[in-house]
Design an enzyme around this catalytic site. Structure first.
Site, PDB file in Angstrom:
ATOM      1  CG  HIS A 391      -2.046  -0.943   1.156  1.00 36.75           C
ATOM      2  ND1 HIS A 391      -2.889  -1.010   0.080  1.00 36.75           N
ATOM      3  CD2 HIS A 391      -2.480  -1.888   2.031  1.00 36.75           C
ATOM      4  CE1 HIS A 391      -3.799  -1.950   0.287  1.00 36.75           C
ATOM      5  NE2 HIS A 391      -3.568  -2.501   1.469  1.00 36.75           N
ATOM      6  CB  CYS A 440      -2.317   3.017  -4.826  1.00 32.68           C
ATOM      7  SG  CYS A 440      -3.313   1.610  -5.337  1.00 32.68           S
TER       8      CYS A 440
END
Length: 802
Positions: A391, A440
């Site tokens: 993440h 991301c």
């Protein structure tokens, strides 16, 4: 049985075992589920059955929850009813697992089989699948839809020439679908004993892909492939110079780090129960790995431009890499791809002479400490590469890597700041700084702070390869137990090319842009100020300061020391061997095997228990008969031992949290032939601090800004070296000092163990063969701050469980 009434007996064993594990608790577990299912009379169980269920906890591998599920399956419990009862007892974890991993995935459990039948005979093609409660089947012949093919079985009462051809079944539920394998129906007419479909032989066995000749260098990886079709399915056996290769029984042959001894003729024998064929014999030529060899000097002189392209314009004083993959987040969505991606990139970079430290699932402190240790490997002219999969987010041009312990509403204070790492790398006067960020880059609305980095030096040696562009997500593709990130799926095909690193990343971006599955959804972004033609394939040239180079070798080697294999002699006469291998720099496999057993002992097994606190050891996944059962999906064992010498495997992860020497108990269970009672002997073993645990990443670090040789040399006196390691320091110096490009493997097994323990250098390919031609969008890899409802688009045609 209708799809909506799919029974538990159709669910995979792995899914049932995982579900049973979730039910093995007192607060909300199998006892509460037993009361809930008792609403229907057929699921009312006696006190004796419930007692039997409770006693399963006494078995080493027993699970009361799994036993209850078996009882329910025997009485015809449906998946829908089980889900209803789990919701009633508010077991959210089991409901989520059942919904995301079982009901919303489609798994074909019976593939249609090719058939050779006589004209006029009946034909039945069957395709059975499990998954959502409403499965639909649709059969195709070639590209033409079969109007009558809307059930798991496609039936022709009398085969005629019109039915001959290729068939495939599409299994769908809503907007999710999966295709079966192709099945070929060939019609044998009267008097026909051969087939045009099998041109190589009349036996019904056909080699569809022949191995190809190879011309390689020492240190390369040899890959040969032989594909075939047959019914029954074909088996494979490889030969080298007409000699049997005992463990090479797959349709592909992969030999890492080849030498000139591997030069010769290779062929594959393809066979099944009835037939046999041989592949083409192919020549594999292997040249020396150094351009100084006389046999290769002429090529370099005759074609200097080609030699320049192969060698590169620049040289590195060393090449080091830190790879971090975060998957098991405490407060955020779990990921799957980082494990396979980090493992695959590790193997590729090792072939390019990088010193690699590969770590999974690090918290904030461990990530900061790992980066600080990584900086000690950097110096003037060194190539440094940092890869992160997990993440992440980006605010105002600043990128942040999220550790596994980040809170639900995290800010930059809870994360690792990429630009700060870059600044610290520049202070080391590196020759090349490469950042590959597979995460991301959506904005984090919880973080309104704008950290201000100090001015970066103008070094013209920085390369950023982002897996996706600004304000977009990165994706991963799930398949079986392993996954690949989209970025790594393309990067691994280009990484070994002798091109400038920015050219490599440009090619990866072009590859992603040409693929339907990524076009418009994920696009690689390259940022660079690299002014020289520096490539990851550049050779390593010894630096002027050999002390600093030798210190780097020791600093890297300390994180890759494994315990020596040892043999334990028990009083009963049984000899047990302990072996060790590394899956990552912080994950170790321990295997036990019985070497010698007295004749009066009829059965025995050696199991491990009572591990030192700190590392993570799943007791239900320990002492397993296969690596897969021990949840090690990336290593393989070449089982050369007889069956009377069993092996058990235990996987230990999070070694970076080990604060003292690793200890465990070896429990030998054995039974004499004239006694019914099982006996037990125990030995307590201490194996020191293996792999990265010696670096004590759980401890805070001081940031160092100096890159002087004095600081590098002072590392030898730092707390990172344990007393046990200092005792072995002379031997390590003898092994590592003298070559700035020393490269150790990520595992070490004594020479006497190599005959029984083979490690595969790369994970199995986790993408289906049709992946790059598919139009199906992949699953979102990482959503840092937004729910799926907030996304600007939705993907509904692809399996979306992470």
């Amino acid at each position: 049985m209708e799809d909506k009434n799919l029974g538990l007996e159709n669910i995979s064993e792995a899914a049932l075992s995982r579900l049973g594990y979730m039910l093995d608790n007192a607060e909300c577990g199998w006892k509460q589920l037993a009361k809930a299912v008792a609403e229907q009379p057929q699921f009312c169980y006696s006190d004796r059955e419930m007692t039997d269920c409770s006693l399963k906890v006494l078995s080493p591998h027993g699970s009361p929850g799994r036993y209850l599920l078996a009882l329910l399956a025997d009485r015809g419990c449906t998946l829908a009813f089980l889900l209803q009862c789990l919701k009633k007892i508010e077991h959210r974890e089991a409901v989520g697992f059942l919904t995301m991993n079982v009901m919303e995935q489609i798994d074909i459990i019976q593939q249609p089989q090719s058939q050779r039948i006589a004209e006029g005979s009946p034909v039945v093609l069957s395709c059975k699948a499990v998954g959502p409660v409403e499965l639909q089947y649709q059969w195709f012949k070639g590209k033409d839809e079969m109007p009558e093919g809307n059930s798991p079985d496609l039936v022709f009462n009398r085969a005629s020439p019109a039915q001959q051809g290729y068939y495939i079944c599409r299994v769908s539920s809503g907007d999710k679908y999966i295709f079966s394998n192709w099945a070929h129906v060939y019609l044998l007419r009267s008097g026909d004993s051969s087939s045009s479909y099998f041109p190589s032989t009349a036996s019904g066995l056909n080699i569809t892909q022949q191995p190809r000749p190879q011309a390689l260098m020492e240190g390369d990886t040899l890959c040969l492939e032989c594909s075939a079709q047959a019914n029954p399915p074909p088996q494979f056996q490889w030969y080298f110079n007409k000699e049997l290769m005992p463990k090479c029984i797959r349709n592909f042959l992969k030999i890492p780090c080849i030498t000139t001894a591997d030069r010769g003729i290779y062929a594959c024998r393809v066979y099944n129960l009835y037939h046999e064929m041989w592949s083409d014999q192919v020549q594999v030529n292997i040249g020396p790995g150094s351009c100084s060899e006389s046999s290769w000097e002429k090529t370099a002189v005759d074609n200097p431009e080609a030699n320049l392209k192969q060698m590169g314009d620049c040289c590195a004083t060393d090449k080091v890499a830190l790879l971090i993959g975060n998957m098991n987040y405490l407060h955020h969505r779990q990921l799957r791809a980082p494990m396979a991606d980090v493992h695959e990139l590790t193997n590729l970079l090792r072939q390019l002479d990088f010193k690699v430290v590969s770590l999974l699932d690090l918290n904030w402190q461990e990530m900061h400490s790992a980066v600080t240790e990584f900086l000690l490997l950097l110096d003037r002219g060194v190539y440094g590469l940092l890869y992160f999969a997990g993440h992440g987010y980006e605010n105002y041009g600043n990128s942040f890597m999220v550790p596994i312990d980040a809170p639900a509403s995290y800010t930059f204070k809870h994360c690792l700041w990429v630009q700060e790492v870059l600044q610290r790398m520049q202070e080391r006067q590196t020759g090349l700084n490469v950042f590959l960020l597979d995460m991301c880059r959506k904005r984090n609305p919880n973080d309104e702070g704008i950290p201000q980095p100090d001015p970066l030096r103008v070094t013209a040696n920085i390369v950023f390869g982002y897996a996706t562009c600004v304000d977009a997500e990165a994706f991963e593709v799930n398949k079986d137990d392993l996954s690949n990130g989209i970025f790594m799926s393309f990067l691994k095909k280009r990484l070994m090319e002798p091109e400038k690193v920015t050219v490599i990343l440009d090619k990866v971006a072009e590859d992603m842009g040409r693929c339907e599955i990524t076009r418009g959804r994920q696009a690689l972004e390259l940022r660079s100020n690299l002014s020289e033609r520096r490539a990851l394939t550049d050779k390593i040239q010894a630096p002027a300061c050999q002390i600093a180079a030798s210190t780097r070798n020791l600093q890297w080697a300390i994180a890759h020391v494994l315990p020596e294999s040892r043999c334990l002699q028990f009083e009963c006469g049984v000899t047990v061997q302990l072996g060790f291998a590394a899956e990552f720099s912080n994950i170790m496999i321990i295997y036990t095997q019985i070497l010698e057993t007295p004749t009066d002992i009829v059965s025995c097994s050696a199991q491990l228990s009572d591990f030192t606190e700190g590392p993570e050891v799943d007791l239900k996944r320990s002492n397993q008969e296969s690596l897969h059962e021990a949840e090690s999906f990336l290593l393989t064992i070449d089982d050369l031992l007889p069956l009377k010498q069993p092996q058990l495997f235990t996987r230990i992860s999070a070694l970076q949290r080990l604060k003292k020497e690793l200890s465990f108990t070896v429990c030998l269970h054995y039974k004499y032939g004239n006694l019914d009672e099982e006996l037990l002997e125990e030995k307590r073993i201490t194996v020191g601090k293996p792999l990265v645990s010696k670096l004590n990443l759980h401890e805070p670090r001081l940031f160092h800004s100096s890159s002087s040789d004095q600081q590098m040399s002072s590392f030898l006196d730092s707390s990172s070296f344990s007393e046990s390691f200092r005792a072995n320091l002379p031997d390590l110096k003898q092994n590592f000092i003298g070559s700035a490009s020393t490269s150790l493997p990520n595992y070490r097994v004594p020479m006497e163990s190599f005959a029984c323990f083979g490690l595969k250098n790369e994970p199995e390919e986790t993408l289906c063969p049709e992946f790059l031609e598919s139009e199906e969008p992949p699953a979102i890899k990482s959503l840092p701050s937004a729910s799926s409802e907030e996304l600007p688009f939705k993907f509904s045609n692809f399996q979306n469980s992470i």
